[in-house]
Design a protein around this motif. Structure first.
Motif, PDB file in Angstrom:
ATOM      1  N   THR A   1      -2.707   5.761 -22.996  1.00 37.24           N
ATOM      2  CA  THR A   1      -1.769   6.462 -23.871  1.00 37.24           C
ATOM      3  C   THR A   1      -0.441   6.629 -23.144  1.00 37.24           C
TER       4      THR A   1
ATOM      5  N   LEU B   1      -1.074   2.682 -26.040  1.00 39.11           N
ATOM      6  CA  LEU B   1      -0.909   3.359 -27.319  1.00 39.11           C
ATOM      7  C   LEU B   1       0.235   4.353 -27.138  1.00 39.11           C
TER       8      LEU B   1
ATOM      9  N   LEU C   1       0.768  -0.496 -29.348  1.00 38.58           N
ATOM     10  CA  LEU C   1       0.683   0.007 -30.706  1.00 38.58           C
ATOM     11  C   LEU C   1       1.381   1.360 -30.735  1.00 38.58           C
TER      12      LEU C   1
ATOM     13  N   LEU D   1      -6.124  -0.517 -33.680  1.00 35.31           N
ATOM     14  CA  LEU D   1      -6.573  -0.574 -32.277  1.00 35.31           C
ATOM     15  C   LEU D   1      -7.544  -1.732 -32.078  1.00 35.31           C
TER      16      LEU D   1
END
Length: 584
Positions: free
Chosen positions: A6, A79, A108, A158
């Motif tokens: 993340t 992410l 993403l 994902l």
């Protein structure tokens, strides 16, 4: 398995998303859960479609940027999380810059808290920022961690992201950057990290710093494994390693496959060399090492590391000033065995060289010879002429061949009776790193024999040639009468001169200081064969018109050749005679 980190500003919902996606609590510390603030790296995993996905959840607060960098450094995808109600924020930019510096190319965008504000504006701003980095254009999903709206779309995206990631190499050399180290009662020290390449097996030997360690056990996704291949989140139980001897930033390596470096030449991204402070922190994998920066060119620099790191050409990392909250500079490693900058003007010249570098060739030309495995260890393509376990620069090889010929001529001039220059002496003269390379640098007309390098059929000096001809005249009349030591001395035939004459086949040494014509043993066997019955030493001496000083070693010479056989009573018999027995 796929590993995704993340990234994003503090309190934008990174941990909440991971929690909703996996059903696991990524915040490991009680203080994190009490404060609702991620302080360190968190780990969780789930299955999405056909893929197992492990998340490395990183802290978003600026005070914990080093922890964040340790988490994203080894991972292939990210992410990026941005809150719809706050939009693009300072740590969003710093995290994105870190991903760009590490060369993360797959990602993403998740715009969270979409139930609090229209996500369109935050989405557009974030996509514009991301598109300007190595991530390029990425899909975007609006989601609410509170209501769960958009989670299924996020899961689908994902899974799609995971399917696009490049396949890892299970046979690659292992470089496991450690991000956690702890102890388990009854098991000992356990370390964790993201395995980006290669395969680990229970029982494998690895290196940790300068120490050899063994894998006692493996876990991945909470399950014990006998082996784990990349890419994977992995826990490694190390045999006999004290917990306080290993920590974040250390690295487990395939033995002999890496060359720790304390300096490297790099190309900078996001900053010019003159804009950087000289003392920064280098981040690579989970490691953070103080580094001094010496500019070489507008976008190139020499990094001097406070402690060695296993680097390879092509590695990507970042440089950061821990005292300033500013966008870090990325770098690409160009050379982990760079030349010295000691001479005046060397830094500028090196910068110009790096502008037109040829990976592999630059290093080979500088070294002349490079071991085959060294190319892989340094991250360089294999180039040059393959010579056994070595690669050679063709131009350097041509120069050495010319030098070898000159060295042999010079040696022959200084040592006219020598069969050639000792191979080891020639190797040192030419600066060859291994004796294996010597035959490759011998030009036409040079041979390596019996540890000597010379020209075949090397002749005798005029003085020795004259003396040998006198002996040949003598042997024509009395082939089995060897000259005495005094006679040899008067002829100028010492040990070196006799050895030279024997080497070129003009004389045969029967014993120390006893020389005859080359065909003397054969001729003696023919004469003794004519006796027709066993003979004594005295009978042989009479038949050959020789002396006892010559006859004893001559008969022993014939015995060794299998031409005569002692019978045990002081007599011998002829077995056979002729060239078939190895005598001319």
């Amino acid at each position: 398995m796929r590993v995704i980190a993340t990234a994003g500003h503090v309190d934008h919902g990174k941990s909440t998303l991971v929690r909703r996606l996996t059903g696991m609590e990524p915040d490991r510390w009680a203080e994190e859960r009490r404060r609702g603030l991620t302080l360190d790296l968190g780990f969780a995993w789930t299955r999405l479609g056909e893929e197992e996905i492990a998340f490395v959840d990183v802290p978003g607060h600026q005070r914990f940027v080093p922890n964040m960098l340790a988490g994203v450094g080894p991972v292939p995808a990210a992410l990026v999380v941005v809150a719809a109600d706050e939009g693009w924020m300072p740590q969003s930019a710093e995290h994105l810059a870190a991903l760009d510096a590490f060369g993360v190319r797959h990602g993403l965008l998740a715009v969270t808290k979409s139930d609090r504000a229209d996500p369109a504006r935050a989405t557009a701003a974030a996509l514009e920022e991301i598109a300007a980095t190595a991530l390029g254009e990425v899909p975007a999903v609006s989601v609410s961690g509170t209501t769960g709206e958009g989670l299924e779309d996020l899961r689908s995206q994902l899974a799609e992201l995971a399917s696009r990631l490049p396949p890892p190499d299970p046979d690659a050399d292992v470089r496991l950057w450690i991000d956690r180290a702890f102890t388990i009662k009854g098991a000992g020290t356990v370390v964790t990290g993201t395995l980006g390449g290669g395969t680990l097996r229970v029982g494998d030997e690895l290196t940790l710093g300068e120490t050899s360690v063994q894998i006692r056990g493996l876990q991945s996704l909470g399950e014990p494994r006998e082996s784990v291949s990349a890419v994977a989140r992995i826990a490694v139980n190390l045999r006999g390693v004290p917990k306080d001897s290993v920590g974040r930033g250390d690295v487990l390596l395939t033995p002999g496959a890496w060359r720790p470096a304390t300096e490297a030449d790099v190309r900078l991204r996001g900053a010019a060399s003159g804009e950087l402070h000289r003392n920064l922190v280098l981040h690579l994998g989970s490691a953070a090492v103080p580094a001094r920066v010496r500019p070489l060119g507008p976008d190139t620099a020499r990094l001097l590391l406070a402690s060695p790191l296993p680097l390879r050409t092509g590695d990507r990392g970042l440089l950061r000033d821990p005292g300033e909250h500013r966008i870090p500079a990325g770098f690409d490693v160009l050379d982990v065995r760079p030349p010295s900058l000691a001479r005046r003007g060397a830094a500028r010249a090196r910068g110009e060289e790096l502008a037109t570098r040829e990976p592999g060739w630059d290093y080979l030309r500088r070294e002349g010879f490079v071991r085959h495995e060294e190319f892989r260890a340094l991250g360089l393509p294999e180039v040059g002429d393959r010579l056994g376990n070595w690669h050679a620069d063709p131009a350097h090889l041509a120069r050495l061949r010319a030098e070898a010929g000159k060295a042999v001529v010079a040696w022959s001039r200084e040592h006219p009776l020598a069969a050639g220059i000792p191979a080891e002496a020639l190797r040192h003269r030419l600066g060859l790193p291994d004796a294996e390379l010597l035959p490759a640098v011998l030009s036409d007309g040079l041979v390596l024999k019996d540890g000597l390098v010379g020209k075949p059929g090397a002749g005798l000096t005029a003085e020795v040639e004259k003396a040998v001809k006198l002996l040949e005249k003598r042997f024509a009349e009395h082939p089995f009468r060897a000259p005495e030591a005094d006679e040899l001395r008067k002829l100028g035939l010492g040990k070196r001169e006799l050895a030279a004459a024997v080497r070129v086949g003009r004389l045969r040494a029967i014993a120390d200081g006893v020389v005859l014509s080359p065909d003397a043993p054969r001729r003696a066997a023919e004469v003794l064969a004519a006796l027709g019955e066993p003979f004594t030493v005295s009978r042989a001496r009479q038949a050959l018109d020789s002396t006892r000083r010559v006859m004893i070693p001559l008969l022993e010479h014939l015995d060794a050749a299998g031409l005569t056989e002692p019978l045990g009573d002081g007599t011998r018999r002829i077995c056979c005679a002729g060239p078939a027995n190895g005598l001319p």
